[in-house]
Design an enzyme around this catalytic site. Sequence first.
Site, PDB file in Angstrom:
ATOM      1  N   VAL A  21     106.136  62.691 -81.612  1.00  0.00           N
ATOM      2  CA  VAL A  21     105.063  62.666 -80.614  1.00  0.00           C
ATOM      3  C   VAL A  21     105.710  62.752 -79.243  1.00  0.00           C
ATOM      4  CG1 VAL A  21     103.384  61.405 -81.999  1.00  0.00           C
ATOM      5  CG2 VAL A  21     105.046  60.139 -80.637  1.00  0.00           C
ATOM      6  N   SER A  22     104.919  63.141 -78.244  1.00  0.00           N
ATOM      7  CA  SER A  22     105.475  63.391 -76.913  1.00  0.00           C
ATOM      8  C   SER A  22     105.585  62.160 -76.042  1.00  0.00           C
ATOM      9  CB  SER A  22     104.628  64.445 -76.181  1.00  0.00           C
ATOM     10  OG  SER A  22     104.630  65.652 -76.909  1.00  0.00           O
TER      11      SER A  22
END
Length: 519
Positions: A21-22
């Site tokens: 995930v970012s």
Amino acid sequence: MQDHSLRIQTAQQRAVIYARVSSIAQETEGHGLKSQETRCREYALSKGYDVAAVFPDTISGGGDFMKRPGMVALLSFLDAQPDTSFVVIFDDLKRFARDTRFHLDLREAFRTRGATIECLNFKFEDTPEGEFIETIMAAQGALERKQNGRQVAQKMKARMQNGYWIHNPPVGYRYQTVRGHGKLLIPNPPLDEIIMEAFEGFACGRFHSQADVARFLQSHPEFPRNKHGVVTQKRAVDVLTQPIYTGHICSERYGLHWLKGHHQPLISVDTFEKVQQRRAEATYAPKRKNIGEDFALRGFVCCDGCGAPLRSSWPKGKYKRYAYYLCQTKGCDSYGKSIPRDKLEGEVGDLIKTLEPTKPLLALVTKMFSDAWDARIAQAQDKIKAAKRQIADADKQIESLLDRIVGTTNARVISAYEKKISELERAKAGFAEIAANHRPNQGRFEELLELSLRFISSPWKLWETGDINLRRTVIKLTFSGRLNYCRIKGTRTPNLSLPFKALGVFSGIEMKDGAAGEN
């Protein structure tokens, strides 16, 4: 039968899962890592794969994959088992890499380790057409990432231009969602009061140096510290040079200079400018751990023989340490001869005690303050008009400089114009503050009068508290210069500050016991 089961287990394909995930927010809000892992495990189960490990990452997909801790761990896991063939499973092609170059480099890194990759939403094919489509998909991901980055940067700049801070809140502020504003900086007690006191203390001379400011911040347990539990002088400098505390937005990155913000200021522009002036005039003085909060008169009292400021020390006796002031000027008659701290500070306290005026003289002081305040009110309107004229003049100069910037291509000239515009914007902020806040009100006068009379009527009471910062404040407000001290004769005739000098005109009949410390 057992041998047959063993052969099936041995032949089962080994797999690892990669999830990314970012941001940490995506992980904590439950939209990312767990859901990706669940889908990848279901995929592995449907394929009959044995999942050996899961490698998560909470980092942006752009840039070098070797900067992702999870990916580095995955590659190290493969390197540690060179004789085992693994399948690397991930949820979506965008989780793999969002940069065309690094996508291809990562593919090669897996290929050299004998690993194959499988994606739930994309089928890899080792054909020219498959490689072409894969490259196009990777390029599309890179384009989306860069477009998103550009859009975020544009929105951040626009919000800054609208007068809103977008970075981490400075010490003394916190974010709060406010209707009509979104996330807005608001004062964060008690840190806001600590910041205000630090600025005002340094501006008025209560704190002699930036090291004193750092010591003041260190004295408050609530103030953030570094990993060693210390408030460094650099941290104090960072605080003292932040225009955000004046209620203005400044950003070199976005080219914003003294833009009026929507958040509440903690200090005035005038206070900020005084602090910067004092910083420019003062030399760098490192923090002295051996002095601490022990000597209120250090830097204030000079040797009567040579005029040099007295030093301080804690020499060790037979059973304990003792506090002394001393002259360290070689050739002086008092060189190396100690003066007990309590003796010197006690005599200065006695001198301050003699400055207490009588009630008739206090009535005269009250009348003087009232007349001065009336004169200030009369001048206020003229100063407000002058400030407005200066703002208009600065606006004209800025407009002229902007026209010149448009008409030139010389980078050095443009830089010089931008610097001048920044200076004018800063000056405008000061003029705007004068125009908005210069008119005094009667309630403010009564508050200041009460504080001033409380101090003038008995500076001894503040001195008697023993607090080093209050004692230094008393010295600064009572005397206009340093005190000379003779080791044999004691304190010499002092130079009083203006209020006490004015009262001294009446000392023969009004001052209690007269002045002390005659030559």
